[in-house]
Scaffold this active site. Sequence first.
Site, mmCIF file in Angstrom:
data_model
loop_
_atom_site.group_PDB
_atom_site.id
_atom_site.type_symbol
_atom_site.label_atom_id
_atom_site.label_comp_id
_atom_site.label_asym_id
_atom_site.label_seq_id
_atom_site.Cartn_x
_atom_site.Cartn_y
_atom_site.Cartn_z
ATOM 1 N N SER A 131 0.844 -1.204 0.000
ATOM 2 C CA SER A 131 0.000 0.000 0.000
ATOM 3 C C SER A 131 0.881 1.257 0.000
ATOM 4 C CB SER A 131 -0.973 -0.064 1.177
ATOM 5 O OG SER A 131 -1.978 0.893 1.034
ATOM 6 N N HIS A 151 -4.060 -0.954 -4.615
ATOM 7 C CA HIS A 151 -5.512 -1.190 -4.450
ATOM 8 C C HIS A 151 -6.197 -0.916 -5.793
ATOM 9 C CE1 HIS A 151 -4.954 -1.124 -0.046
ATOM 10 N NE2 HIS A 151 -4.281 -0.002 -0.195
ATOM 11 N N GLU A 207 -4.900 -5.591 -5.066
ATOM 12 C CA GLU A 207 -4.714 -6.088 -3.703
ATOM 13 C C GLU A 207 -4.300 -7.559 -3.735
ATOM 14 O OE1 GLU A 207 -8.287 -5.117 -1.545
ATOM 15 O OE2 GLU A 207 -7.774 -2.980 -1.503
#
Lengths: 280, 280
Positions: free
Chosen positions: A132, A174, A201
């Site tokens: 992330s 994401h 993800e």
Amino acid sequence: MKAPHAAGPLVIIGGAEDRTGDARILRAFTRLAGGPKAHVVVATVATEQAADVGREYVDAFRRLGAKDVVTLDVESRKQACDPGVLDLLDRATGVFFTGGNQVRITHLLGGTPADRLLRRRNEQGMVLGGTSAGAAMMSGTMIVGGVSGASPRANIVEVGPGMDFLHGVLIDQHFTRRGRSGRLLAALAQYPHLLGLGIDEDTAVIAHDDRLTVLGDGSVMVYDLGAVSFNDVMELEGTKHLTVCDVKLHVLADGAGFDLAARLPLPPQDSTPDALSPNG
Amino acid sequence: MKAPHAAGPLVIIGGAEDRTGDARILRAFTRLAGGPKAHVVVATVATEQAADVGREYVDAFRRLGAKDVVTLDVESRKQACDPGVLDLLDRATGVFFTGGNQVRITHLLGGTPADRLLRRRNEQGMVLGGTSAGAAMMSGTMIVGGVSGASPRANIVEVGPGMDFLHGVLIDQHFTRRGRSGRLLAALAQYPHLLGLGIDEDTAVIAHDDRLTVLGDGSVMVYDLGAVSFNDVMELEGTKHLTVCDVKLHVLADGAGFDLAARLPLPPQDSTPDALSPNG
């Protein structure tokens, strides 16, 4: 000769990777860090929930067989010069950056002795991982904010300098879940020399020298604007919709890869190539 | 000579177009139908809420100045042979298909005298419009179901024969809002000779002969898989993620277009081309 893009191994994860099950990606990171002999530092610099986030990764890496796993939180640039911190990083065989806010990483570590040490150790072969925010910061230019779920429009994305562990790319994470193709394309329209990597993800790009390999349960979308024939991003005001023609797009799944130097996709190795040539 | 793709004008809308404000797209449809002299038929074949949906469009087209606006619901194939229905369509200067379920349109109209009449009248210049399901059915092959918000994976999309008013393309609507790039790419991986058109809400593709023009507030994403170098869709089981390399993608905004015969994008005409050539 140093490769133009990456140096040591990088594990760049699109967020929300499996930590408690088969954990293929964190397992690969652990293996790259030395497996049972791994000394892993979980760097929680990106997050303000350092204790909780750190504990989860410590548990995961220990379960996956790493011998020595510690967390490192850095709350000031001064700390990033601390001899104890530098010593910890110097002994690490793998450093893993958790999620949070990527700007915290560049703000607290960028240009510090810890930054230089990480770079040197990575060039020597120490694996660097990030998920992330920890993935976003890996590139030379990073997305620091933007609109998800949007079509490609002017001024819907903000970029800034990243940590530049992987040169020449722009990473968004994401990717499918948050509908980020619009903002990544918008950023690339501004900076078409960068290669766009949209990472899903529970999916990672493993980079080593100039070679990227996809690992995980999602897709990595690679956008190459190097040969666009039309791009009106510089003429648009407000958040008008872009016109960008002749973008090259590669959809890569587990096992597929990409050669950054040649800008060419690498099909999965265990796959029989489809008969796409005229002679096929 | 008949163009290989479209014949008469088509207005293909990605759904949720403005009906009560400036209504640029419905206004363009009305103009193509003859403006004040327009005889518009609102075909509610796709929906089971024919009365409500029909009324909205009748109000919109009347407000936009069409002289004569009527609704036409068809609930059986027999009705699609009815002389009164055929007479109504024969006198129309524009026929507009509302949203609903595209399979209702092909199921009730496909191959009927009404279908043949619409085709003939469109070839003679009568404008055909459609939104959402009414857009999906325009192509020779249409998406009849699939997973939104997904990465490109095998077996996440179902296609079937459409009404084939626009040949050689595959249309997906509500494109960005519903995150449909994955399912459109999955369908195109199966049928790479088709050109993929992902149309945003409140956005239309106006087709005339071989030329497409974008009108509206969103994007039209054009995917061309004609030159893909790798595509493993035929080897994958279940819903595994695809690898598809060297897809060509064109991001088109209002005023931009596409030449279907040449498979080339047409930049917006009022735009100064960016200096992208080596001589620029």
